[in-house]
Design an enzyme around this catalytic site. Sequence first.
Site, short mmCIF file in Angstrom:
data_model
loop_
_atom_site.label_atom_id
_atom_site.label_comp_id
_atom_site.label_asym_id
_atom_site.label_seq_id
_atom_site.Cartn_x
_atom_site.Cartn_y
_atom_site.Cartn_z
N ASP A 82 -2.36 -6.02 9.38
CA ASP A 82 -3.10 -5.24 8.40
C ASP A 82 -2.45 -5.30 7.01
O ASP A 82 -1.27 -5.61 6.88
CB ASP A 82 -3.19 -3.76 8.84
CG ASP A 82 -1.83 -3.15 9.09
OD1 ASP A 82 -0.95 -3.87 9.63
OD2 ASP A 82 -1.61 -1.98 8.75
N GLU A 83 -3.26 -5.03 6.02
CA GLU A 83 -2.80 -4.76 4.65
C GLU A 83 -1.88 -5.83 4.06
O GLU A 83 -0.89 -5.52 3.41
CB GLU A 83 -2.08 -3.39 4.60
CG GLU A 83 -2.98 -2.25 5.01
CD GLU A 83 -2.34 -0.89 4.79
OE1 GLU A 83 -3.02 -0.02 4.22
OE2 GLU A 83 -1.16 -0.69 5.19
N LEU A 84 -2.23 -7.07 4.28
CA LEU A 84 -1.42 -8.14 3.70
C LEU A 84 -1.63 -8.15 2.19
O LEU A 84 -2.75 -8.13 1.71
CB LEU A 84 -1.84 -9.48 4.32
CG LEU A 84 -0.82 -10.61 4.20
CD1 LEU A 84 0.49 -10.24 4.90
CD2 LEU A 84 -1.39 -11.88 4.79
N ASN A 108 0.81 -1.21 0.00
CA ASN A 108 0.00 0.00 0.00
C ASN A 108 0.85 1.27 0.00
O ASN A 108 0.35 2.34 -0.30
CB ASN A 108 -0.95 0.01 1.20
CG ASN A 108 -2.18 -0.85 0.93
OD1 ASN A 108 -2.19 -1.66 0.00
ND2 ASN A 108 -3.20 -0.69 1.74
#
Lengths: 555, 552
Positions: free
Chosen positions: B333-335, B294
Amino acid sequence: MRPLAMKLSRVLFVAGHLSGVLGLWPLPRSLETGSSALTLAPTFDVHVNIAHPPSDLEDAVSRTKSFLKNDKLGRLVVGRGATDSDAIKNAKSLRSLELSLFQGAAVKSITEEARLPIGTRNEGYTLHVPADGSSATLTANSTLGLLRGLTTFEQFWYEYAGQIYTLEAPVSITDSPAYPYRGFMLDTSRNYFPVSDIKRTLDAMSWVKMSQFHWHVVDSQSFPLEVQGYTEVASKGAYSSDMVYSPSDVQEIVSYAGARGIDVMVEIDTPGHTAIISASHPEHIACAEASPWTTFANEPPAGQLRLASAATTNFTAGLLASVARMFPSTVMSTGGDELNTECYAQDPQTQADLKATGRTLEQALNVFTQTTHAAIRAEGKTPAVWEEMVLDHNVTLGNDTIVLVWISSANAAAVAAKNFRIVHGPSDYFYLDCGAGEWIGDDVANSWCDPFKTWQKSYTFDPLANISESQAHLVLGGEQLLWTEQSGPENLDPIVWPRAASSAETFWTGPGGNLSTALPRLHDFAFRMRQRGVKAIQLQPMWCALRPGKCNLNS
Amino acid sequence: MKLVALAALLATAYAPVQALWPQPRSIETGSSTLRLAPNFQITVNGHGVPGDFLSAVSRTKQYLFGDKLERLVVGRGAVDEPKFAKAKSLQRLTLSLEHGKSFASITSESQKAPEDRDEAYRLVVPADGSGATITANSTLGLFRGLATFTQLWYEHDNTIYTVSAPVTIQDAPAYPYRGFMLDTARNFFPVSDIKRTLDAMSWVKLNQFHWHVVDSQSFPLQIPGFTDLAEKGAYSSSQVYSLSDVRDIVSYAGERGIDVMVEIDTPGHTAIIAQAHPEYVACPQATPWATYANEPPAGQLRFANSTVTTYIANLFTAVTTLFPSTLFSTGGDELNTNCYAIDEPTQAALNATGRTLEQALDVFTQKTHKALEVKGKTPVVWEEMVLVHNVTLSPQTKVLVWISSDDVKAVAEKGFKIIHAASDYFYLDCGAGGWVGDNPNGNSWCDPFKTWQHSYSFDPTANLTAEESKLIYGGEHLLWTEQSGPQNLDPIVWPRAASSAELFWTGPGGNISTALPRLHDVAYRMRQRGVGAISLQPEWCALRPGACDLTA
């Protein structure tokens, strides 16, 4: 050597930047650099080869020497300065920088040169730093040009393990600004800023070669300026007795600015934005603190000068003339934005004054403006006004009046069409306060000029958009602006820096700069500012700052 | 008559006679002026008073005599001068524990599990000059009472006084978890900045510092047995939190009623581990970064590899020795799955074990969480671990909802306890424009800016059933630091983060109009104490409560 002044060189320039070597801001208009390491000799000195140099030039030289010694900026690469230790081991040493004026140039103080009329100041300079250790030279037509060159020279140097060095020698620069007005505006009325904050801001401005401090000193919320003959306005209208700029404070600010190549344009915003004058002179203010404020003003408190009153016009003319005498600049702003007509429609005295004189409100405004402008012209000032005075009102202004465009960048063309000189201050590019949410209470709205203006957004501003070639000469430059409804000394530095440097480059180097290559230089400048005690924010994670180009959108 | 009544109502609504933040849950105040005697004393009743409590008492005295805050009215403190002559003087504040309670340090009280902390107190300040009292069940409760007490006082011309005596307060928090999160990986913050932040947090009774200490950009934490991570992954050797720094921060927090929940975000947000252990990280600095992460740089733990799993479990075990808190966040988060799709070792490991990526993530999560649980820690995860992935979590796991406040309901339906951290209400970094380079029109991904008013209007139990509402643990404001550093820490955080402090202490539904003058007061007081809280409005407005409201 990399010739950077030419179109072709743009590519080479990109390569130079992505290695993060060159940290100049604003970028000189003509620049050639090499790739040799050069250190500053421990005995390095700056020699002023001018008979009877003005003291402000000598002070500037001392500051430069102090920055060279104390910046201690590690180069922004992975591994920082340690990466350069081999390169600087065998580098030549620079022993001196020789300052001189071109033959025939008159020797005047930086201060005098900086206060010349906009467009007549001479800020050009040439700077040569040989790679072989022989003396560097800085030459200009004025002490102001020498100051600009010293500022550039200071930005070459990094520090590692006690060595001060550049990796870019030799350097050859011929430089001068694209636009004469390169400014920053600060509002000291919504919230007050001590003199020390203003001085620190002036320092930072000078590091990016800004030439104009636009001081929006008073407004409807407070009147922190002590004006001779009108001291009651501040004594009743300042937030407190210790939140007042005394004449000696003003003198100190003006001379501090002048010594740093900055002219101070004061603004006494009239006839709107004057509610606080009612604290000492209720007789001069219509709709003072009227509610609902949304009917009578763009923000609380409501209150405007009774422009149709002869007594108020004379009071204002006298006040402006007295303020004019405090400021040596040739320009002074009389404001003129956001005039609210409902305020006057509901003010019985204004209606009576109009009736008595048989004037419309616009005609009265014209008389008011001509009278107040005549008063400051008598003190040798050229008036500057906000765009509404040209675009919304029907007032007679002198041809030389300077017009500040703020509502939208789209309005610059209309001002140019009226043949007035323009300073760009559009909210859609240069308002530093935008994007911080609504500050009005009991309201969960966004900032009126949302979104936040990033440095990248400001940097893409085109000063000549929709302006014809024949009108281009009307563009004096521009400024980033800080309105301080949500600012004070606590967030002054972080909200202004390094963002305001972005327009400093646009108006010095000219528009069309490349965002990718600008970012590493802007990081460099922000890191240097922090070394000098100005709290410029981090534009990115430090991981990015050490790896130019790696955090771009398409990297 | 009607006019008078209205005026009186407005006066109560707007005049900030008492400017407490957070507002106590039960408060009665009078309108008498009471001065603080020059020889004012604070006495602690009982034996075995802990050292950190005595320090808190002396800090209280420093604030009382050092704040020098003039009351926020037109004319400031001079307006109150006429009332000084007749005012009684308060000589003494007596602090005591309720009968049968014994002293334990503030630190030990505040490092209990949030639901086990007793923060309640009772404060009485008579108007007649007789002694004031704070009573509580614990030193932590007494400490909260001291924070309230310091907010009662203004200064003018060397007189320290309140205009709202007598005062009777009965107070306790609505929610046990009231936090602030700081990211020290995108940009580094010296210990002094963290301590100043802890001070400010304690003034508004926040009790949880969520320390997002490491991330993909840098690894500034020295961990016994794993020192190579910081040696190779910190921005520089001077930008590392040493063991003694951590001890210093944890005890500084504890003395101020704050527990420190550390977060070691895994398996994503770990690119920088590649500096020391390239063999553990998939897609390190892969480009284009937008495909693999991200934000730059890309790089995630090879969690399908059992060596990596064991390494992280051991790393967690080592980190638990640094932090006494019962809470430990493992992130989650945000794997990014593209990262693993192109990573040959991951694909090989999946093949060898016959697991899907999700199954491997489950194994990794269970093993690393197990390592925490044997050390007595409760795992805390970001919402994706519950809503996006199919992993087995202990029912004790707490879940941080960050993507959107709309996701709270779904987490509640799964029965986990919830910490509110919604980006649409509590992200302090939103609205400052895009920070990614070469992106002239890039706005902040979570535009617009979250004003204090917006955060303040958050409803912690929106759309939840009565039963689900019991799962709300509390919440926190968060500062991600892509565009922050020591230079703008205070102004970006304060006084905004105080808005959730009141929300989760006093409970939701506060009135924005009456809150603003109190928030001005706390911001001014913070500035007096050296925290660079911003001006929320022109001072003209701060001195005239209500005059700058939308409909004023």
